[in-house]
Write an enzyme that holds these catalytic residues in place. Sequence first.
Site, PDB file in Angstrom:
ATOM      1  N   PRO A 274       4.838  22.049   9.907  1.00 51.55           N
ATOM      2  CA  PRO A 274       4.952  23.500   9.741  1.00 51.55           C
ATOM      3  C   PRO A 274       5.921  23.862   8.614  1.00 51.55           C
ATOM      4  O   PRO A 274       6.945  23.201   8.441  1.00 51.55           O
ATOM      5  CB  PRO A 274       5.496  23.982  11.089  1.00 51.55           C
ATOM      6  CG  PRO A 274       6.216  22.808  11.657  1.00 51.55           C
ATOM      7  CD  PRO A 274       5.553  21.576  11.109  1.00 51.55           C
ATOM      8  N   ARG A 276       5.765  27.642   6.778  1.00 47.88           N
ATOM      9  CA  ARG A 276       5.893  29.086   6.931  1.00 47.88           C
ATOM     10  C   ARG A 276       6.373  29.501   8.330  1.00 47.88           C
ATOM     11  O   ARG A 276       7.227  30.378   8.458  1.00 47.88           O
ATOM     12  CB  ARG A 276       4.520  29.728   6.679  1.00 47.88           C
ATOM     13  CG  ARG A 276       4.530  31.236   6.574  1.00 47.88           C
ATOM     14  CD  ARG A 276       3.088  31.766   6.562  1.00 47.88           C
ATOM     15  NE  ARG A 276       2.238  31.075   5.618  1.00 47.88           N
ATOM     16  CZ  ARG A 276       2.067  31.432   4.348  1.00 47.88           C
ATOM     17  NH1 ARG A 276       2.683  32.485   3.884  1.00 47.88           N
ATOM     18  NH2 ARG A 276       1.268  30.739   3.560  1.00 47.88           N
ATOM     19  N   TYR A 316      -1.314  36.917  -3.923  1.00 49.36           N
ATOM     20  CA  TYR A 316      -2.302  36.935  -2.833  1.00 49.36           C
ATOM     21  C   TYR A 316      -2.546  38.336  -2.272  1.00 49.36           C
ATOM     22  O   TYR A 316      -3.112  38.468  -1.196  1.00 49.36           O
ATOM     23  CB  TYR A 316      -1.828  36.101  -1.640  1.00 49.36           C
ATOM     24  CG  TYR A 316      -1.278  34.732  -1.897  1.00 49.36           C
ATOM     25  CD1 TYR A 316      -2.047  33.740  -2.498  1.00 49.36           C
ATOM     26  CD2 TYR A 316       0.007  34.402  -1.480  1.00 49.36           C
ATOM     27  CE1 TYR A 316      -1.538  32.476  -2.692  1.00 49.36           C
ATOM     28  CE2 TYR A 316       0.518  33.127  -1.665  1.00 49.36           C
ATOM     29  CZ  TYR A 316      -0.270  32.172  -2.278  1.00 49.36           C
ATOM     30  OH  TYR A 316       0.243  30.915  -2.454  1.00 49.36           O
ATOM     31  N   CYS A 342       6.987  43.113 -17.174  1.00 54.35           N
ATOM     32  CA  CYS A 342       5.947  43.767 -17.980  1.00 54.35           C
ATOM     33  C   CYS A 342       4.560  43.261 -17.605  1.00 54.35           C
ATOM     34  O   CYS A 342       3.888  42.603 -18.399  1.00 54.35           O
ATOM     35  CB  CYS A 342       6.233  43.515 -19.452  1.00 54.35           C
ATOM     36  SG  CYS A 342       7.899  44.010 -19.868  1.00 54.35           S
ATOM     37  N   GLU A 343       4.160  43.535 -16.378  1.00 58.29           N
ATOM     38  CA  GLU A 343       2.842  43.155 -15.866  1.00 58.29           C
ATOM     39  C   GLU A 343       2.471  44.219 -14.843  1.00 58.29           C
ATOM     40  O   GLU A 343       3.294  44.548 -13.978  1.00 58.29           O
ATOM     41  CB  GLU A 343       2.887  41.819 -15.107  1.00 58.29           C
ATOM     42  CG  GLU A 343       3.309  40.614 -15.887  1.00 58.29           C
ATOM     43  CD  GLU A 343       2.147  39.899 -16.565  1.00 58.29           C
ATOM     44  OE1 GLU A 343       0.974  40.222 -16.275  1.00 58.29           O
ATOM     45  OE2 GLU A 343       2.438  39.028 -17.397  1.00 58.29           O
ATOM     46  N   TYR A 371       7.735  30.450   0.852  1.00 58.89           N
ATOM     47  CA  TYR A 371       7.008  30.685  -0.399  1.00 58.89           C
ATOM     48  C   TYR A 371       7.587  31.899  -1.136  1.00 58.89           C
ATOM     49  O   TYR A 371       6.872  32.638  -1.787  1.00 58.89           O
ATOM     50  CB  TYR A 371       5.498  30.835  -0.115  1.00 58.89           C
ATOM     51  CG  TYR A 371       4.967  29.665   0.667  1.00 58.89           C
ATOM     52  CD1 TYR A 371       4.793  28.431   0.046  1.00 58.89           C
ATOM     53  CD2 TYR A 371       4.715  29.759   2.041  1.00 58.89           C
ATOM     54  CE1 TYR A 371       4.359  27.330   0.763  1.00 58.89           C
ATOM     55  CE2 TYR A 371       4.288  28.653   2.767  1.00 58.89           C
ATOM     56  CZ  TYR A 371       4.107  27.445   2.117  1.00 58.89           C
ATOM     57  OH  TYR A 371       3.688  26.347   2.833  1.00 58.89           O
TER      58      TYR A 371
HETATM   59  C1  LIG Z   1       1.610  23.598   2.427  1.00 63.03           C
HETATM   60  C2  LIG Z   1       1.434  22.465   3.352  1.00 63.03           C
HETATM   61  C3  LIG Z   1       1.983  22.508   4.639  1.00 63.03           C
HETATM   62  C4  LIG Z   1       2.712  23.698   5.183  1.00 63.03           C
HETATM   63  O1  LIG Z   1       1.888  24.797   5.366  1.00 63.03           O
HETATM   64  P1  LIG Z   1       2.423  26.091   6.153  1.00 63.03           P
HETATM   65  O2  LIG Z   1       1.270  27.006   6.126  1.00 63.03           O
HETATM   66  O3  LIG Z   1       3.593  26.604   5.420  1.00 63.03           O
HETATM   67  O4  LIG Z   1       2.761  25.647   7.539  1.00 63.03           O
HETATM   68  C5  LIG Z   1       1.840  21.390   5.440  1.00 63.03           C
HETATM   69  N1  LIG Z   1       1.165  20.297   5.009  1.00 63.03           N
HETATM   70  C6  LIG Z   1       0.611  20.224   3.775  1.00 63.03           C
HETATM   71  C7  LIG Z   1      -0.091  18.994   3.373  1.00 63.03           C
HETATM   72  C8  LIG Z   1       0.721  21.303   2.913  1.00 63.03           C
HETATM   73  O5  LIG Z   1       0.169  21.234   1.705  1.00 63.03           O
END
Ligand SMILES: *Cc1c(COP(=O)(O)O)cnc(C)c1O
Length: 413
Positions: A274, A276, A316, A342-343, A371
Amino acid sequence: MDHFIFKKGELYCEDVPVRKIVEEASTPLYIYSSATLKRHFEAFDKAFASHPHLVCFAVKANNNLSILNLLARLGSGADIVSGGELFRALKAGIPAGKIVYSGVGKTLDEIRYALTSGILMFNVESMDELDAIKNTAAALKKQANISFRVNPDVDPKTHPYISTGLKKNKFGLACANAIEAYHKASHMDGLKVVGISCHIGSQITETSPFVETARKIRNLVDELGRDGIDLKFIDMGGGLGIKYNAEAPPKPEEYLSAILPELSSMPQTLIIEPGRAICGNAGILVTKLLYTKDTGEKRFYIVDAAMNDLARPSLYQAHHEIVPVEETAAASQPVDIVGPICETGDFFAKDRPMPPMEKGSLLAIKSAGAYGFSMSSNYNSRPRPAEVMVTGDSFRIIRHRETYENLIRGEDN
Ligand SMILES: *Cc1c(COP(=O)(O)O)cnc(C)c1O
């Protein structure tokens, strides 16, 4: 418990007023709550307690050394996707034996670095990469622990840029090719086949895609077992979503109690990655209102943070809650909250109801802990923001604001 709450009309992080932190560290500024990070990590770790397991925090979500160190002290491993992330994870005190290495384009230098560090395993994404790892291991007279990242072709029902487990995505090996890949790898010198891994996407807000993935992985592991290939690790990846707006994602406990029944009969150690879900709601980005501007057509709040500091809205169209740091009862009207870059894409919110605010007042962009800083850049030659960690009633700068000198480091005139 939410550690970003209003007390006496102003926003606090844990027991510290955000205003007080800004007085010392200025804006734009990332502020993290250590209590939230701890609670989120422990939610995963405890929900897993019934099975041998390892939580490998996805370093790309937030790679600040202090955050990695806090998680290391709680027992976290790391999921890394580059040599730079390996360097950070090791510096922060995450043992190499708890580090798994994902990513489709590992370079020879990175593979060498990971092999000499003694990481837990490489999550291999192609047969070409397997060759590179095998040859590098042979040259170093080492054995590389590997798992294949399989692509279970499951729709994670998330934003296309962050869905990774569909056939059309660049990640992993198709399940149909995985068995053959395992047979090949199991006969190669220099390699030890130890696991299987997957990662279907990010910001996933229901359990069904994870459950479907767990079933497919279990079937593969069973089939491999019948062929005499016994694995030690099943790595289910990351991807659990968080609440940014109206989503109602499963809690870590709910996510694990959905997938564990599919896997509990398996003797393998379970790994999850995990990112995020651990740090997203543990951080905010605080910014100052520089100017307001009314074009007749639209009303703008121009703030001192920009897309280089937090790219998600531009990248996104992601929604982040934005609140004035000082509470007000005044009626809201729709505004566009934009940065100085400037975007036209440099915005944090469009037509967002906001109360009238004085120039110089502070806004908190919420759910910015994942992120956020880790995707920041110096675009428009903007020094990147400072980062602060709050613990109870104290706080500490965990990354100093960049200076103009930092901006030209390594450049020649
Ligand atoms: C980005 C990523 C994660 C983490 O993803 P989350 O959505 O932040 O939990 C875990 N494993 C791999 C291989 C990733 O590329």
